[in-house]
Write an enzyme that holds these catalytic residues in place. Sequence first.
Site, short mmCIF file in Angstrom:
data_model
loop_
_atom_site.label_atom_id
_atom_site.label_comp_id
_atom_site.label_asym_id
_atom_site.label_seq_id
_atom_site.Cartn_x
_atom_site.Cartn_y
_atom_site.Cartn_z
N ASN A 130 -4.04 0.45 -0.60
CA ASN A 130 -3.07 1.34 0.06
C ASN A 130 -2.75 0.81 1.46
O ASN A 130 -2.38 -0.37 1.55
CB ASN A 130 -3.42 2.83 -0.04
CG ASN A 130 -4.78 3.27 0.46
OD1 ASN A 130 -5.78 3.01 -0.17
ND2 ASN A 130 -4.82 3.97 1.56
N ASP A 131 -2.86 1.59 2.50
CA ASP A 131 -2.27 1.26 3.81
C ASP A 131 -2.50 -0.18 4.32
O ASP A 131 -3.60 -0.71 4.21
CB ASP A 131 -2.88 2.13 4.91
CG ASP A 131 -2.99 3.58 4.54
OD1 ASP A 131 -2.55 3.95 3.46
OD2 ASP A 131 -3.54 4.33 5.36
N GLU B 148 -0.93 11.18 9.75
CA GLU B 148 -1.76 9.99 9.48
C GLU B 148 -1.13 8.77 10.14
O GLU B 148 0.05 8.76 10.49
CB GLU B 148 -1.88 9.76 7.97
CG GLU B 148 -2.56 10.91 7.23
CD GLU B 148 -2.83 10.64 5.76
OE1 GLU B 148 -3.92 10.99 5.29
OE2 GLU B 148 -1.96 10.11 5.06
N ARG C 144 -8.42 10.41 12.29
CA ARG C 144 -8.46 9.04 11.76
C ARG C 144 -7.29 8.13 12.16
O ARG C 144 -6.35 8.52 12.79
CB ARG C 144 -8.56 9.08 10.25
CG ARG C 144 -7.44 9.83 9.54
CD ARG C 144 -7.66 9.73 8.03
NE ARG C 144 -6.67 10.47 7.27
CZ ARG C 144 -6.84 11.70 6.83
NH1 ARG C 144 -7.95 12.36 7.07
NH2 ARG C 144 -5.88 12.30 6.12
N TRP D 295 -7.79 4.64 -6.26
CA TRP D 295 -8.47 4.75 -4.96
C TRP D 295 -9.97 4.96 -5.17
O TRP D 295 -10.38 5.68 -6.08
CB TRP D 295 -7.86 5.93 -4.18
CG TRP D 295 -8.28 6.00 -2.75
CD1 TRP D 295 -7.62 5.45 -1.69
CD2 TRP D 295 -9.43 6.66 -2.20
NE1 TRP D 295 -8.29 5.71 -0.53
CE2 TRP D 295 -9.41 6.46 -0.80
CE3 TRP D 295 -10.49 7.39 -2.75
CZ2 TRP D 295 -10.38 6.96 0.04
CZ3 TRP D 295 -11.46 7.90 -1.91
CH2 TRP D 295 -11.39 7.69 -0.52
N TRP E 75 1.60 8.99 -2.16
CA TRP E 75 0.37 9.58 -2.69
C TRP E 75 0.62 10.48 -3.89
O TRP E 75 -0.29 10.74 -4.68
CB TRP E 75 -0.38 10.35 -1.59
CG TRP E 75 -1.15 9.42 -0.69
CD1 TRP E 75 -0.93 9.20 0.64
CD2 TRP E 75 -2.26 8.59 -1.06
NE1 TRP E 75 -1.83 8.27 1.12
CE2 TRP E 75 -2.66 7.88 0.09
CE3 TRP E 75 -2.95 8.37 -2.25
CZ2 TRP E 75 -3.72 6.97 0.09
CZ3 TRP E 75 -4.01 7.45 -2.26
CH2 TRP E 75 -4.38 6.78 -1.10
N PHE F 80 -11.91 3.39 6.52
CA PHE F 80 -10.54 3.87 6.40
C PHE F 80 -9.62 3.06 7.34
O PHE F 80 -10.03 2.10 7.96
CB PHE F 80 -10.49 5.36 6.75
CG PHE F 80 -10.73 6.26 5.54
CD1 PHE F 80 -11.41 5.80 4.42
CD2 PHE F 80 -10.30 7.58 5.54
CE1 PHE F 80 -11.63 6.62 3.32
CE2 PHE F 80 -10.51 8.41 4.45
CZ PHE F 80 -11.18 7.95 3.34
C1 FRU Z 1 -3.08 7.11 4.54
C2 FRU Z 1 -4.57 7.39 4.46
C3 FRU Z 1 -5.20 7.29 5.83
C4 FRU Z 1 -6.62 6.97 5.52
C5 FRU Z 1 -6.48 6.07 4.30
C6 FRU Z 1 -7.60 6.20 3.31
O1 FRU Z 1 -2.53 6.68 3.35
O2 FRU Z 1 -4.79 8.65 3.88
O3 FRU Z 1 -5.03 8.44 6.62
O4 FRU Z 1 -7.26 6.34 6.57
O5 FRU Z 1 -5.27 6.41 3.69
O6 FRU Z 1 -7.52 5.22 2.33
#
Ligand code: FRU
Length: 531
Positions: A57-58, A240, A188, A82, A337, A114
């Site tokens: 992901n990110d 986020e 976070r 995930w 998501w 994260f």
């Molecule tokens: C964004 C997120 C962040 C977090 C990460 C977890 O997509 O939810 O806030 O750090 O993904 O994988």
Amino acid sequence: MILVRNILVTILVVMVFSRCKNKQEKQKPISDVVMTDYYTEPYRPQFHFSPEENWMNDPNGMVFHKGVYHLFYQYYPEDIVWGPMHWGHATSKDLVHWEHKPIALFPDEHGLIFSGSAVVDFANTSGFGTLDNPPLVAIFTYHLMEGEKAGRDDFQTQGIAYSTDNGNTWTKFDGNPVIKNDGLKDFRDPKVFWDEKSHQWIMSVVAGDHLELWGSSNLKEWAKLSEFGKDKGAHGGVWECPDLFPLKVEGSEEEKWVLLISINPGAPNGGSGTQYFIGEFDGERFTTEQTETKWLDWGTDNYAGVTYNVLPQDYHGNTYANDPKQDRIFIGWMSNWTYARDTPTQKWRSAMTVPRKLSLKKISDAYELVNYPIQGIEALVANGVKKDIELQNGLEETIFFDDLNQSEIRFQTVARDFKVKLQNTLGEETVLTMIDEEKVFYLDRTNSGKVDFQEDFASIQEMPIPFLPEVYEVRILVDQSSVEVFINEGQYVMTAQIFPSERYTKLSFLNSSEAPITLNNFRLSSIQGTW
Ligand code: FRU
């Protein structure tokens, strides 16, 4: 008799030999076959970054160092959904061709790793390196699963790690976590940059429904400076992945600060999206007069995007070469998501957007953040079709193009009412529609291919386009499982995943206005793969 026999034998030998030769020619050496099979699975992006296998992901830790762009990313190496988060790692010299690297950060006793950022600590403020060999420092969120499961609210803390070998290996700081948690369930995604004016490291980090800014002189000890946003912007979901940076307003010396905030859910077309604020930062506080909510990208598939830091050339008296162009470059996670875990790929899940240059423009008295593919993408554009397309009202023009699923479509126009359709022989199509009366642009993927893997995927996405100049460009980048639409050089942008059951090979334009229209400098080109 003997002569005839000899002639026959010769013909036979020649035939057998030439068959062998043909066979040899056709049979590629094993290594070649392996090379050409690499990154050819169904839906595998050909000019976007995707992990070799498993879940991503990110984008994280985007930092430019010694001529190399580092891209870290949220990664679960054991499945295509995930799971316990690591930082995957890749590097590039041009942001277009990537080299996969070993996993950089693994979960430890403080939790999973994260999202977060990375900086070059040029002045060795952390003491992790030396002035001659400044360390790379990663700043990330620890997510302690046990804490979450036990119903506590302090399970997200901030930690750091450093590398003194150009990002190849990483050591966690033994004083982690560097910021503890006094009871914020969502705390976070630290993004850190050096602020020359206040002469300190600034961290933007989200805290549920707002942003917190923290300051530090050494990346290890942090003090909270301010908060922003409880009463600003969209709040349909949790905040986020913040990013705060300055940008010059194009064509002037005026500088503004831009704050990116990803939000999930609550995006304009459902699920995850990225809003932005334009304002001021005084070394301690971010403020804005902006009242409306602004979105970086109106499509459903551009989330958690952040930028590479741009450092002033004279940073701490140093002349380390940073990005030579000093551009502010953004990369987003090309998913949402709502259905990220369900998309129909087998070996890996999801890709990044193409890297995009961010600029600030003043349009109709408002500051607008514009995002447009970096120039490096142009170098991938190969042969194709070039012409002016003139279309009478109500008429359609169709172009057959085998590489449509790996292509760039580009033209300038004054037209305000038209449709662009990307289709395959099964009748599946992604349809883009501009309607002048509504001042809206639509991306319809309801019949784009595989759509039923999740109930919300088959959507018609809408983007308001209130301030289009008279002549504007439409540029569309199509990869095996994505469409990125840039209108007026990134003023209005939509990014969406698509999963056609068979490649698109047919491109049609329909003039839905009352008058003839022209698509000037129309180009439909293949894009070379980068893998
Ligand atoms: C964004 C997120 C962040 C977090 C990460 C977890 O997509 O939810 O806030 O750090 O993904 O994988």
